[in-house]
Design an enzyme around this catalytic site. Sequence first.
Site, PDB file in Angstrom:
ATOM      1  N   PHE A 176       1.019  -1.342   0.031  1.00 21.74           N
ATOM      2  CA  PHE A 176       0.007   0.089  -0.093  1.00 21.74           C
ATOM      3  C   PHE A 176       1.034   1.278   0.041  1.00 21.74           C
ATOM      4  O   PHE A 176       2.088   1.191   0.270  1.00 21.74           O
ATOM      5  CB  PHE A 176      -0.917  -0.063   1.089  1.00 21.74           C
ATOM      6  CG  PHE A 176      -0.302   0.032   2.555  1.00 21.74           C
ATOM      7  CD1 PHE A 176      -0.043   1.182   2.931  1.00 21.74           C
ATOM      8  CD2 PHE A 176       0.324  -1.084   3.187  1.00 21.74           C
ATOM      9  CE1 PHE A 176       0.775   1.194   4.384  1.00 21.74           C
ATOM     10  CE2 PHE A 176       0.750  -1.051   4.354  1.00 21.74           C
ATOM     11  CZ  PHE A 176       1.262   0.023   4.926  1.00 21.74           C
ATOM     12  N   CYS A 177       0.126   2.423  -0.421  1.00 23.02           N
ATOM     13  CA  CYS A 177       0.920   3.689  -0.213  1.00 23.02           C
ATOM     14  C   CYS A 177       0.078   4.939  -0.238  1.00 23.02           C
ATOM     15  O   CYS A 177      -1.161   4.472   0.045  1.00 23.02           O
ATOM     16  CB  CYS A 177       1.844   3.955  -1.579  1.00 23.02           C
ATOM     17  SG  CYS A 177       0.841   3.819  -3.177  1.00 23.02           S
ATOM     18  N   THR A 178       0.279   6.073  -0.462  1.00 18.27           N
ATOM     19  CA  THR A 178      -0.678   7.031  -0.084  1.00 18.27           C
ATOM     20  C   THR A 178      -1.897   7.068  -1.003  1.00 18.27           C
ATOM     21  O   THR A 178      -2.970   6.957  -0.490  1.00 18.27           O
ATOM     22  CB  THR A 178       0.109   8.398  -0.114  1.00 18.27           C
ATOM     23  OG1 THR A 178       1.002   8.320   0.591  1.00 18.27           O
ATOM     24  CG2 THR A 178      -0.734   9.515   0.170  1.00 18.27           C
TER      25      THR A 178
END
Length: 311
Positions: A176-178
Amino acid sequence: MSQFVVAALYHFTPLEDLEGHQAQLRAVMEPAGVKGTILLAREGVNGTIAGTREGIDAALDAIRALPGCASLEHKESAASEQPFLRLKVRLKKEIVTLGQPGVDPTKEVGTYVAPEDWNALIDDPDMVVIDTRNDYEVGIGTFNGAVNPETESFRDFPAWFREFRKTHPQKKMAMFCTGGIRCEKASSFLLSEGVEEVFHLKGGILKYLEHVPEADSQWEGECFVFDGRVSVRHGLKEGNYDQCYACRRPITAADKLHPHYQEGVSCHQCYDEYDEAKRAAFRERQKQMRLAKERGEQHLGVKRGAERSEG
């Protein structure tokens, strides 16, 4: 009442005539008063922009008119003040820099996981969950139990992963990331490295915080964002962090009480990273910012961290 709409977006698609697209987007966004950063590369478009409802709608229409971008999705949140100083439409080699020429998300990516299904996925005891963001971002919030690569840049991720895989040969990995762009590109990289099952959070943390009720959430802390708000919380409400405009790292009100904190000059995290000559330059910049404010002007050195895009 919030005055500005903030739109975060990206889309992987082959693009040609980048200079023509650059001029086209500027011609729409500048008259509409939209500010922020748009990155264009042969692999697609990435950026975060802010403006009025009408301005953002016009900007999104122009971006979706780019070849292959009709299905582009975006994330919206609100800001009480314009979080960007200017509009920048830049041409780059990559819209998010991984530094792996063979990786192409337009040809191969992992399995998208909707925010509503994310909790069940990461509860799988056989799943390795990796936060693909930089260390200073992870420091203010992440999912419970996620691996922090402790990278300074996304470009460092491939080398970190190759070492990590030597001791973690699991077949299933989720990332996951922003906003989704880094984990989507990283999913393509992991597949190229032979990982059998790769998953990534569709829309990133921002979509998760928007759609998953806080009572059901496995997110802990706040989410760093690449604009003047610094961080957001559940429901995409503006967060509680400020930013050290010397090193761009997020800081709390308590951090400002530290002996090494000086507004615009240093914080406890970066005090030893700069020599006195550099701090003197930061002090002069801060002085010019103060003088500009007294004149009722906006100095372009303010909110340095607000000028970056996720990457």
